[in-house]
Design a protein around this motif. Structure first.
Motif, PDB file in Angstrom:
ATOM      1  N   ILE A 164      -0.229 -27.170  30.806  1.00 25.39           N
ATOM      2  CA  ILE A 164       0.016 -28.168  31.856  1.00 25.39           C
ATOM      3  C   ILE A 164      -0.258 -27.572  33.230  1.00 25.39           C
ATOM      4  CG2 ILE A 164       1.802 -29.565  32.967  1.00 25.39           C
ATOM      5  CD1 ILE A 164       3.030 -29.919  30.147  1.00 25.39           C
ATOM      6  N   ALA A 165       0.082 -26.302  33.421  1.00 22.26           N
ATOM      7  CA  ALA A 165      -0.220 -25.646  34.691  1.00 22.26           C
ATOM      8  C   ALA A 165      -1.720 -25.668  34.956  1.00 22.26           C
ATOM      9  CB  ALA A 165       0.300 -24.215  34.673  1.00 22.26           C
ATOM     10  N   LEU A 166      -2.519 -25.394  33.936  1.00 22.08           N
ATOM     11  CA  LEU A 166      -3.973 -25.409  34.113  1.00 22.08           C
ATOM     12  C   LEU A 166      -4.501 -26.823  34.318  1.00 22.08           C
ATOM     13  CD1 LEU A 166      -5.116 -22.784  31.440  1.00 22.08           C
ATOM     14  CD2 LEU A 166      -4.787 -22.455  33.893  1.00 22.08           C
ATOM     15  N   PRO A 180       5.677 -37.748  32.425  1.00 17.94           N
ATOM     16  CA  PRO A 180       4.671 -38.587  33.086  1.00 17.94           C
ATOM     17  C   PRO A 180       3.377 -37.813  33.310  1.00 17.94           C
ATOM     18  CG  PRO A 180       6.821 -38.815  34.149  1.00 17.94           C
ATOM     19  CD  PRO A 180       6.942 -37.674  33.197  1.00 17.94           C
ATOM     20  N   GLN A 181       2.261 -38.480  33.067  1.00 18.46           N
ATOM     21  CA  GLN A 181       0.950 -37.863  33.269  1.00 18.46           C
ATOM     22  C   GLN A 181       0.507 -38.055  34.710  1.00 18.46           C
ATOM     23  OE1 GLN A 181      -1.148 -35.584  32.910  1.00 18.46           O
ATOM     24  NE2 GLN A 181      -1.886 -36.041  30.812  1.00 18.46           N
ATOM     25  N   VAL A 182      -0.263 -37.115  35.231  1.00 16.31           N
ATOM     26  CA  VAL A 182      -0.841 -37.242  36.562  1.00 16.31           C
ATOM     27  C   VAL A 182      -2.157 -38.003  36.446  1.00 16.31           C
ATOM     28  CG1 VAL A 182       0.278 -35.167  37.436  1.00 16.31           C
ATOM     29  CG2 VAL A 182      -1.962 -34.986  36.345  1.00 16.31           C
ATOM     30  N   SER A 183      -2.714 -38.389  37.574  1.00 19.70           N
ATOM     31  CA  SER A 183      -3.897 -39.259  37.551  1.00 19.70           C
ATOM     32  C   SER A 183      -5.161 -38.531  37.103  1.00 19.70           C
ATOM     33  CB  SER A 183      -4.125 -39.882  38.934  1.00 19.70           C
ATOM     34  OG  SER A 183      -4.325 -38.868  39.905  1.00 19.70           O
ATOM     35  N   GLU A 184      -5.244 -37.227  37.347  1.00 25.03           N
ATOM     36  CA  GLU A 184      -6.422 -36.472  36.946  1.00 25.03           C
ATOM     37  C   GLU A 184      -6.007 -35.077  36.510  1.00 25.03           C
ATOM     38  OE1 GLU A 184     -10.968 -35.449  38.485  1.00 25.03           O
ATOM     39  OE2 GLU A 184      -9.428 -35.988  39.944  1.00 25.03           O
ATOM     40  N   THR A 185      -6.629 -34.560  35.464  1.00 27.76           N
ATOM     41  CA  THR A 185      -6.338 -33.211  34.980  1.00 27.76           C
ATOM     42  C   THR A 185      -7.624 -32.405  34.925  1.00 27.76           C
ATOM     43  OG1 THR A 185      -6.480 -34.048  32.696  1.00 27.76           O
ATOM     44  CG2 THR A 185      -4.285 -33.834  33.649  1.00 27.76           C
ATOM     45  N   TYR A 186      -7.494 -31.112  35.209  1.00 26.96           N
ATOM     46  CA  TYR A 186      -8.646 -30.211  35.233  1.00 26.96           C
ATOM     47  C   TYR A 186      -9.073 -29.817  33.819  1.00 26.96           C
ATOM     48  CZ  TYR A 186      -7.443 -29.475  40.175  1.00 26.96           C
ATOM     49  OH  TYR A 186      -7.169 -29.649  41.510  1.00 26.96           O
ATOM     50  N   ALA A 187     -10.323 -29.397  33.712  1.00 26.42           N
ATOM     51  CA  ALA A 187     -10.845 -28.836  32.464  1.00 26.42           C
ATOM     52  C   ALA A 187     -10.417 -27.378  32.363  1.00 26.42           C
ATOM     53  CB  ALA A 187     -12.361 -28.940  32.433  1.00 26.42           C
ATOM     54  N   TYR A 188     -10.252 -26.893  31.118  1.00 33.70           N
ATOM     55  CA  TYR A 188      -9.864 -25.485  30.948  1.00 33.70           C
ATOM     56  C   TYR A 188     -10.174 -24.989  29.542  1.00 33.70           C
ATOM     57  CZ  TYR A 188      -5.556 -27.467  28.810  1.00 33.70           C
ATOM     58  OH  TYR A 188      -4.654 -28.165  28.032  1.00 33.70           O
ATOM     59  N   TRP A 189     -10.231 -23.663  29.423  1.00 31.82           N
ATOM     60  CA  TRP A 189     -10.343 -23.004  28.123  1.00 31.82           C
ATOM     61  C   TRP A 189      -8.951 -22.848  27.536  1.00 31.82           C
ATOM     62  CZ3 TRP A 189     -14.903 -23.102  26.151  1.00 31.82           C
ATOM     63  CH2 TRP A 189     -16.045 -22.972  26.947  1.00 31.82           C
ATOM     64  N   GLY A 223      -2.792 -21.662  27.382  1.00 31.53           N
ATOM     65  CA  GLY A 223      -3.874 -21.993  28.284  1.00 31.53           C
ATOM     66  C   GLY A 223      -4.468 -20.725  28.870  1.00 31.53           C
ATOM     67  N   VAL A 224      -5.783 -20.723  29.089  1.00 32.33           N
ATOM     68  CA  VAL A 224      -6.481 -19.496  29.482  1.00 32.33           C
ATOM     69  C   VAL A 224      -6.947 -19.566  30.939  1.00 32.33           C
ATOM     70  CG1 VAL A 224      -8.397 -17.936  28.929  1.00 32.33           C
ATOM     71  CG2 VAL A 224      -7.204 -19.157  27.095  1.00 32.33           C
ATOM     72  N   GLN A 225      -7.942 -20.398  31.228  1.00 32.52           N
ATOM     73  CA  GLN A 225      -8.518 -20.463  32.576  1.00 32.52           C
ATOM     74  C   GLN A 225      -9.082 -21.847  32.814  1.00 32.52           C
ATOM     75  OE1 GLN A 225     -12.465 -18.577  33.623  1.00 32.52           O
ATOM     76  NE2 GLN A 225     -11.160 -17.206  34.828  1.00 32.52           N
ATOM     77  N   ASN A 226      -8.834 -22.412  34.018  1.00 31.57           N
ATOM     78  CA  ASN A 226      -9.353 -23.748  34.296  1.00 31.57           C
ATOM     79  C   ASN A 226     -10.564 -23.703  35.225  1.00 31.57           C
ATOM     80  OD1 ASN A 226      -8.409 -23.611  36.974  1.00 31.57           O
ATOM     81  ND2 ASN A 226      -6.734 -25.059  36.652  1.00 31.57           N
ATOM     82  N   PHE A 237     -17.822 -19.407  31.442  1.00 26.73           N
ATOM     83  CA  PHE A 237     -17.482 -19.796  32.807  1.00 26.73           C
ATOM     84  C   PHE A 237     -16.337 -20.812  32.822  1.00 26.73           C
ATOM     85  CE2 PHE A 237     -21.745 -18.109  33.267  1.00 26.73           C
ATOM     86  CZ  PHE A 237     -21.627 -17.349  34.421  1.00 26.73           C
ATOM     87  N   GLY A 238     -15.413 -20.629  33.773  1.00 25.24           N
ATOM     88  CA  GLY A 238     -14.277 -21.531  33.879  1.00 25.24           C
ATOM     89  C   GLY A 238     -14.669 -22.956  34.193  1.00 25.24           C
ATOM     90  N   SER A 239     -15.798 -23.131  34.862  1.00 26.51           N
ATOM     91  CA  SER A 239     -16.231 -24.483  35.248  1.00 26.51           C
ATOM     92  C   SER A 239     -17.297 -25.040  34.312  1.00 26.51           C
ATOM     93  CB  SER A 239     -16.771 -24.461  36.678  1.00 26.51           C
ATOM     94  OG  SER A 239     -17.886 -23.594  36.774  1.00 26.51           O
ATOM     95  N   ALA A 240     -17.440 -24.449  33.139  1.00 25.85           N
ATOM     96  CA  ALA A 240     -18.444 -24.928  32.182  1.00 25.85           C
ATOM     97  C   ALA A 240     -18.265 -26.419  31.907  1.00 25.85           C
ATOM     98  CB  ALA A 240     -18.350 -24.142  30.885  1.00 25.85           C
TER      99      ALA A 240
END
Length: 652
Positions: A180-182, A124-133, A138-141, A467-470
């Motif tokens: 998925i963790a990111l 199941p997918q969550v309602s929102e997922t973060y951006a990441y490299w 996975g590297v950094q979100n 930058f992680g928040s690019a």
């Protein structure tokens, strides 16, 4: 479940399989696994109090095995998902393209007739997922959560549930777990819990577990370093009983420590009643007790040695060639242990001096290396970690830049493989010729986390900040479809750095010195840029605007530096071509390279022995060491000469 899921004990119990094989066969199997797939990666991590920035540091080297690797630096955007959505799970591949799925990122969308990757499962997918490299892992979100990876040994194996593997029942590999963790977490504690729960529910598999008739215990498990802006955790995971589910453990690294992982579990004595510092899967000791790998009598009440119970050690009992079997044990002991010792020695010299570099690192090792050691407060910088990743044991008895094997010009690279069946091994350095990329990650608050990406082998990389928040992806050359490892292209950033590293072997000692100097200049500029970009972002109107400022700022710098690196690489052709050092067009503008005396005077080189009637090619010099006797010694008694005289049917 199908009958094959209930694998007989021999598919779970590594020692019974190893004992059934001859020493040479076991030796070849293990050394083959050491260069296959992912078993080549190193983690260096730093707790916040040991870090000069006051925030943790995580790093990772991606040292490819005998296949290609997708070199794209992908940006996965932040997304919202409608109710009822699912998150696909994939059997990610090494080469380009690692996956084809536009729902993950537009940069993963199919091009040029590519077919979408078929999922092996869904959650199941969550309602929102973060951006990441994103890369292989996975590297950094955008929240700063940062991850580094290293494949490990274990006593179990597991396979993905793909159509070509009817014996595979697992759907979660370390690639998806890290991503998925990111996507879902802002903290390291959330990340290890999320990955562990999914692994248990979906079943964990390693991409390098071999086949049921030849299971590969030498890289059937995984370790991750996971950090947020405050905490640093080590996560170990392996397949559970009967080729299904998962067993995992996580340990919080003390904030004043530095941690090292070199292809083995490092979680030892777990306090099962201390959830602040240890997390683990339900029934974490159950399989170990059932298989006789561990008993509660082996530890103090309430404690469990995770690596001691589940780490893989080749069984040498009953081997037809005990010397070869012992060598194979030494391979695993020092392949991991030497790097751990070196990392601790470089980042915490006082603690490193307490460790024996000839001890090795196996589950059965008496008084084993710790998973982390204290370092002076605020002593470790990201720049220091970058230089650790570039290391070849310079200045130690294990230095790969000296000796006949390094050639006259001190190359640490040992790329070609020896004839099959040849016993021996080169030291396993931190920086390797087969490095595809590395990164040093700095989690920081307020959207200011930085991923320093270095393409190709670390000793020839210039680390560039992202930058992680690019708010957008990297420049096109970092995720282009124009080229990949099997297709050269000047439109692909990775090729600029690979070209320079390949050319450096012409005279490594001379050329790499120039490369390191130029890389240092770029990294110094990069640190200044990060500070300048941060100031610009501080005055932006809101988080989204700040993300756009940071992306534009770092992307402009990356484009400029890649262009400069191409020019720098071509300038090396002129400066060091023709086995000379050329500075100008005057009569004294060119100096011939010179062989070192020790090399040119060697009787095996033959230069000083030449005569009209021969010898013409030197004289073979017999090794003074009694190899048979040395091979029979245990790891604990091995001298530095023996150190890595171990099994290698294929060069590592």
């Amino acid at each position: 479940k199908p009958a094959l899921c209930e694998l007989p004990a021999r598919h779970l119990h590594s020692s019974s399989i190893m004992a059934a094989l001859s020493g040479v066969a076991v030796f070849a199997a293990v050394t083959t696994s050491l260069i296959s797939g992912s078993l080549a990666c190193t983690i260096v991590a730093v707790g916040k109090d040991a870090s000069a920035s006051g925030y943790p540091i995580v790093s990772h080297t991606d040292d490819s095995g005998p296949d290609t690797t997708d070199i794209r630096w992908i940006r996965v955007p932040r997304k919202t998902w409608p109710a009822g959505s699912v998150r696909s799970l994939y059997n990610w591949v090494d080469g380009y393209p690692r996956v084809v799925d536009g729902s993950l990122s537009p940069e993963y969308a199919p091009v040029n007739g590519q077919k979408a990757t078929v999922p092996v499962g869904h959650i199941p997918q969550v309602s929102e997922t973060y951006a990441y490299w994103d890369m292989d892992y996975g590297v950094q979100n955008e929240k700063g959560l940062s991850i580094g990876e290293s494949t490990c040994t274990a006593k179990t194996v597991g396979w993905p549930a793909t159509p070509d593997r009817p014996y595979g029942y697992n759907r979660a590999g370390i690639e998806d777990l890290s991503k998925i963790a990111l996507e879902r977490c802002a903290t390291a504690r959330c990340a290890v819990k999320t990955m562990g729960e999914i692994a248990v529910d979906q079943g964990f598999y390693s991409a390098d577990s071999g086949e049921p008739d030849h299971p590969d215990f030498a890289d059937s498990a995984e370790a991750l370093a996971v950090a947020d802006t405050q905490e640093l955790w080590i996560f170990n995971v392996m397949t559970g009983a009967q080729n299904a589910s998962a067993i995992w453990a996580a340990q919080r690294v003390p904030p004043g420590n530095v941690a090292a992982v070199g292809n083995s579990f490092t979680i030892r004595k777990m306090n099962l009643s201390d959830p602040d510092n240890f997390l683990y899967s339900p029934g974490v000791t159950k399989l170990a007790e059932e298989m006789g790998w561990w008993s509660p009598k082996d530890d103090l009440p309430g404690f469990f040695d995770f690596f001691g119970a589940y780490g893989y050690t080749p069984d040498t009992k009953g081997a037809s060639d005990p010397a070869a079997a012992q060598m194979m044990k030494d391979v695993l002991a020092f392949y991991s242990g030497r790097r751990m010792w070196r990392i601790f020695s470089l980042l915490s010299p006082a603690e490193g001096a307490k460790l024996d570099p000839n001890k090795g690192n196996l589950p059965e090792t008496k008084d084993p290396y710790p998973g982390s050691v204290p370092a002076p407060k605020g002593s470790v910088t990201a720049e220091m970690v970058m230089n650790v990743l570039r290391d070849h044991y310079e200045g130690t008895p294990y230095d790969l830049t000296v000796g006949m094997a390094s050639g006259p010009f001190g190359t640490p690279n040992r790329g070609p493989v020896p004839p099959r069946g040849t016993r021996g091994l080169w030291e396993r350095a931190i920086s390797m010729h087969r490095g595809s990329w590395s990164y040093v990650l700095e989690p920081k608050p307020a959207g200011l986390s930085v991923s320093w990406l270095g393409y190709d082998s670390p000793h020839g990389a210039a680390y560039l900040p992202f930058f992680g928040s690019a708010a957008e992806g990297a420049p096109e050359s970092f995720h282009s479809h124009e080229g990949y490892m099997s297709k050269f292209s000047t439109k692909v950033a990775w090729w600029a750095f690979n070209m320079v590293n390949q050319y450096s072997d012409l005279n490594f000692r001379l050329i790499n010195k120039d490369v390191r100097t130029r890389a240092q200049q770029i990294e110094d500029e990069g640190r200044e840029l990060v500070a300048a970009c941060t100031r610009k972002a501080d005055s932006a109107d809101g988080e989204d605007a700040a993300g756009r400022v940071l992306a534009a700022c770092s992307n402009k710098f990356a484009e400029e530096k890649v262009a400069e690196w191409w020019d720098f690489g071509f300038s090396l052709f002129a400066k060091y071509g023709r086995y000379a050092v050329t500075s100008n067009e005057t009569a004294k503008g060119e100096t011939l390279m010179m062989y070192p005396e020790w090399w040119v005077n060697s009787v095996e080189v033959g230069y000083t022995l030449w005569a009209p009637n021969g010898p013409y090619h030197g004289v073979k010099e017999e090794a003074p060491l009694n190899l048979g006797a040395a091979f029979g010694r245990s790891a604990a008694s091995s001298s530095p000469v023996l150190v890595m005289l171990v099994a290698a049917a294929i060069g590592l």
